[in-house]
Enzyme design. Structure first.
Site, PDB file in Angstrom:
ATOM      1  N   ARG A 148       0.869  -1.182   0.000  1.00 29.98           N
ATOM      2  CA  ARG A 148       0.000   0.000   0.000  1.00 29.98           C
ATOM      3  C   ARG A 148       0.899   1.223   0.000  1.00 29.98           C
ATOM      4  NH1 ARG A 148      -3.908   2.075   4.907  1.00 29.98           N
ATOM      5  NH2 ARG A 148      -2.065   3.315   5.368  1.00 29.98           N
ATOM      6  N   TYR A 160      -3.938  12.422   7.403  1.00 24.72           N
ATOM      7  CA  TYR A 160      -4.136  11.076   7.909  1.00 24.72           C
ATOM      8  C   TYR A 160      -3.639  10.056   6.892  1.00 24.72           C
ATOM      9  CZ  TYR A 160      -6.226   7.167  10.278  1.00 24.72           C
ATOM     10  OH  TYR A 160      -6.404   5.987  10.932  1.00 24.72           O
ATOM     11  N   ASP A 213      -5.131   3.690   0.015  1.00 28.83           N
ATOM     12  CA  ASP A 213      -6.266   3.965   0.894  1.00 28.83           C
ATOM     13  C   ASP A 213      -6.575   5.466   0.836  1.00 28.83           C
ATOM     14  OD1 ASP A 213      -8.146   4.039   2.872  1.00 28.83           O
ATOM     15  OD2 ASP A 213      -6.943   2.979   4.373  1.00 28.83           O
ATOM     16  N   HIS A 215      -9.010   6.791   2.577  1.00 36.28           N
ATOM     17  CA  HIS A 215      -9.594   7.137   3.881  1.00 36.28           C
ATOM     18  C   HIS A 215     -10.869   7.965   3.712  1.00 36.28           C
ATOM     19  CE1 HIS A 215      -6.302   5.340   6.064  1.00 36.28           C
ATOM     20  NE2 HIS A 215      -5.424   6.073   5.414  1.00 36.28           N
ATOM     21  N   GLU A 239      -8.919   1.681  -1.882  1.00 33.98           N
ATOM     22  CA  GLU A 239      -9.690   1.445  -0.654  1.00 33.98           C
ATOM     23  C   GLU A 239     -10.385   2.704  -0.154  1.00 33.98           C
ATOM     24  OE1 GLU A 239      -7.178   0.121   2.540  1.00 33.98           O
ATOM     25  OE2 GLU A 239      -8.685   0.690   4.014  1.00 33.98           O
ATOM     26  N   GLU A 265     -13.854  -1.492   6.426  1.00 32.39           N
ATOM     27  CA  GLU A 265     -13.187  -1.617   7.728  1.00 32.39           C
ATOM     28  C   GLU A 265     -14.002  -1.034   8.884  1.00 32.39           C
ATOM     29  OE1 GLU A 265      -9.553   0.480   6.724  1.00 32.39           O
ATOM     30  OE2 GLU A 265     -10.151   2.136   8.001  1.00 32.39           O
ATOM     31  N   ARG A 286     -13.687  -5.484   3.345  1.00 31.42           N
ATOM     32  CA  ARG A 286     -12.573  -5.345   4.289  1.00 31.42           C
ATOM     33  C   ARG A 286     -12.995  -5.361   5.760  1.00 31.42           C
ATOM     34  NH1 ARG A 286      -7.957  -3.873   4.042  1.00 31.42           N
ATOM     35  NH2 ARG A 286      -8.141  -2.014   5.323  1.00 31.42           N
ATOM     36  N   GLU A 342      -4.191  -7.170   5.097  1.00 31.17           N
ATOM     37  CA  GLU A 342      -3.363  -6.005   5.421  1.00 31.17           C
ATOM     38  C   GLU A 342      -2.452  -6.370   6.601  1.00 31.17           C
ATOM     39  OE1 GLU A 342      -5.620  -2.708   6.905  1.00 31.17           O
ATOM     40  OE2 GLU A 342      -4.022  -1.273   6.518  1.00 31.17           O
ATOM     41  N   TRP A 406     -13.615  12.180   6.183  1.00 34.37           N
ATOM     42  CA  TRP A 406     -12.736  11.048   5.898  1.00 34.37           C
ATOM     43  C   TRP A 406     -13.214   9.861   6.711  1.00 34.37           C
ATOM     44  CZ3 TRP A 406     -10.190   8.194   9.479  1.00 34.37           C
ATOM     45  CH2 TRP A 406      -9.997   8.776  10.738  1.00 34.37           C
TER      46      TRP A 406
END
Ligand code: KDG
Ligand code: MG
Length: 406
Positions: A148, A160, A213, A215, A239, A265, A286, A342, A406
């Site tokens: 990643r 972030y 990602d 986010h 992602e 997630e 995820r 991950e 986010w």
């Protein structure tokens, strides 16, 4: 009957905060589970201690499904991150106990192996594109085949997903006793991220899988545009491009790009991903065992996703404890539609004093433990010596001060 005698809850900080549950049976066999909810750890600990533990004493630890249904359906207030993290930890601990009683690793109870090892993706986070690619190169040398890539955005202070001046995720979490506020600009981000993947392919070739990602900091149409811009660089997945409280957001993204999409997630139940999966608006789900209701619920999500060609790629951030990673290892090795895990490693002395695992990693793949149960142990005394420290995730604002999603 394997009577539950005690449910203990620990909140410790071996570099990060972790909430751990230990269920002890009358026969002395015990199991452990992860209930960590980053930034809301004490809410889950209270949920477990005050509302869940008293209802479990005297129940048969063998009845994992009934206890799951009892905790999920038996309350008026279903779902929610606090509730589901608590249920998840109880569920993991019961699977751990079941494996120990059967003298088998949990994956054998889930149907055995579908593969001999678990593919991992590692993180390369840099303060510039070249810093990120140097880190990716070092990971490739260690044997990782999927990485990643995240890099700082020129013109914005720390955002972030990168470490700023902190040396690792442990130091980063320790630096947030209140939520830091960060600035976000999609325009500045786009300029960096497209260049990041262009240079990554030029420098690292076409045999490494790249992931990224977002986010959830883009609107659906911005995500669609990013997916399209990144198509030439052949990502394994993009992602959390946009938040999907409105699951139709992903229809917008999907119809514009062939870049594979991953999300999940923060999901706490199968209901949150049901329409994304059955409409095939995503390619990878995820969800994490700790946040989506444990091994029992993750198995159901994986089986449902399998019907729609969606593969699993469980969340593996540093704020999920090694117990969650162990649970994922058993799910990943057994689920026919597992894709990739991950992996940020657990390279921290204090962490390894508290959590005693015995999985191995080689050539970018993890090998599951054959020890009975989850194959991981928890040192209560080491945990007690490392108390909880309040810590938060950051808040994003646009350059005009608007809170961003986010
Ligand atoms: O607690 C939040 C983190 O786990 C999360 O932001 C990390 O996005 C993340 C990831 O993919 O690991
Ligand atoms: Mg993520």
């Amino acid at each position: 009957m394997l009577k539950i005698e005690q449910v203990k809850v620990f909140v410790c900080n071996p570099g990060r905060n972790f909430v751990t549950v230990k269920i002890i049976t009358e026969q002395g066999i015990y199991g452990i589970g992860d209930a960590t909810l980053n930034g809301r750890e004490m809410a889950v600990a209270t949920m477990l201690e005050e509302h869940i533990a008293p209802c479990l004493i005297g129940r048969d630890a063998h009845n994992i499904e009934d206890i799951w249904q009892y905790l999920y359906k038996g309350v008026y207030w279903r779902k929610g991150p606090v509730n589901m993290a608590a249920i998840a930890a109880i569920d993991m601990a019961l699977w751990d106990i079941k494996g120990k009683v059967a003298n088998l690793p949990v994956y054998q109870l889930l149907g055995g192996k579908s593969r001999h090892a678990v593919n991992l993706y590692a993180h390369a986070n840099g303060e510039s594109i070249s810093d990120t690619l140097d880190k990716a190169e070092a990971l490739i040398k260690q044997g990782f085949k999927a990485i990643r890539l995240q890099a700082a955005i020129p013109g914005l202070a720390v955002t972030y997903g990168v470490l700023g001046d902190k040396k690792d995720y442990f130091e980063l979490q320790g630096s947030r006793p209140l939520p830091p506020e960060e600035t976000w600009s999609t325009k500045k981000y786009f300029a960096m991220v497209v260049e990041l993947f262009k240079q990554a392919r030029e420098r690292l070739g076409d045999q490494i899988d790249f992931l990224h990602d977002v986010h959830s900091r883009l609107t659906p149409i911005e995500s669609a545009r990013l997916g399209k811009l990144l198509e030439p660089y052949d990502l394994f997945f993009l992602e959390d491009a946009s938040i999907a409280e409105n699951q139709d957001n992903y229809q917008v993204i999907r119809q514009h790009t062939t870049t594979p999409l991953a999300i999940g997630e923060t999901y706490n139940s199968i209901w949150e991903c049901k329409s994304l999966i059955q409409n095939q608006h995503i390619d990878f789900i995820r969800t994490a065992a700790t946040h989506a209701g444990g091994i029992t619920a993750m198995r159901r999500i994986a089986d449902f996703a399998n019907l729609f060609n969606v593969r699993t790629a469980p969340h593996g951030a540093p704020d999920l404890s090694p117990i969650c990673f162990a649970a994922h290892m058993h799910l990943n090795i057994s689920a026919p539609n597992f894709a990739i895990q991950e992996f940020v490693g657990f390279d921290n002395e204090q962490l390894n004093q508290v959590f005693k695992h015995n999985y191995t990693v080689e050539s970018g793949m993890a090998f599951v433990s054959d020890a009975p149960g989850l194959g991981i142990d928890f040192d209560e005394d080491a945990a007690k010596a490392l108390p909880y420290k309040r810590s938060y995730l950051p808040v994003s604002r646009l350059e005009d001060g608007t809170v961003w999603n986010w």
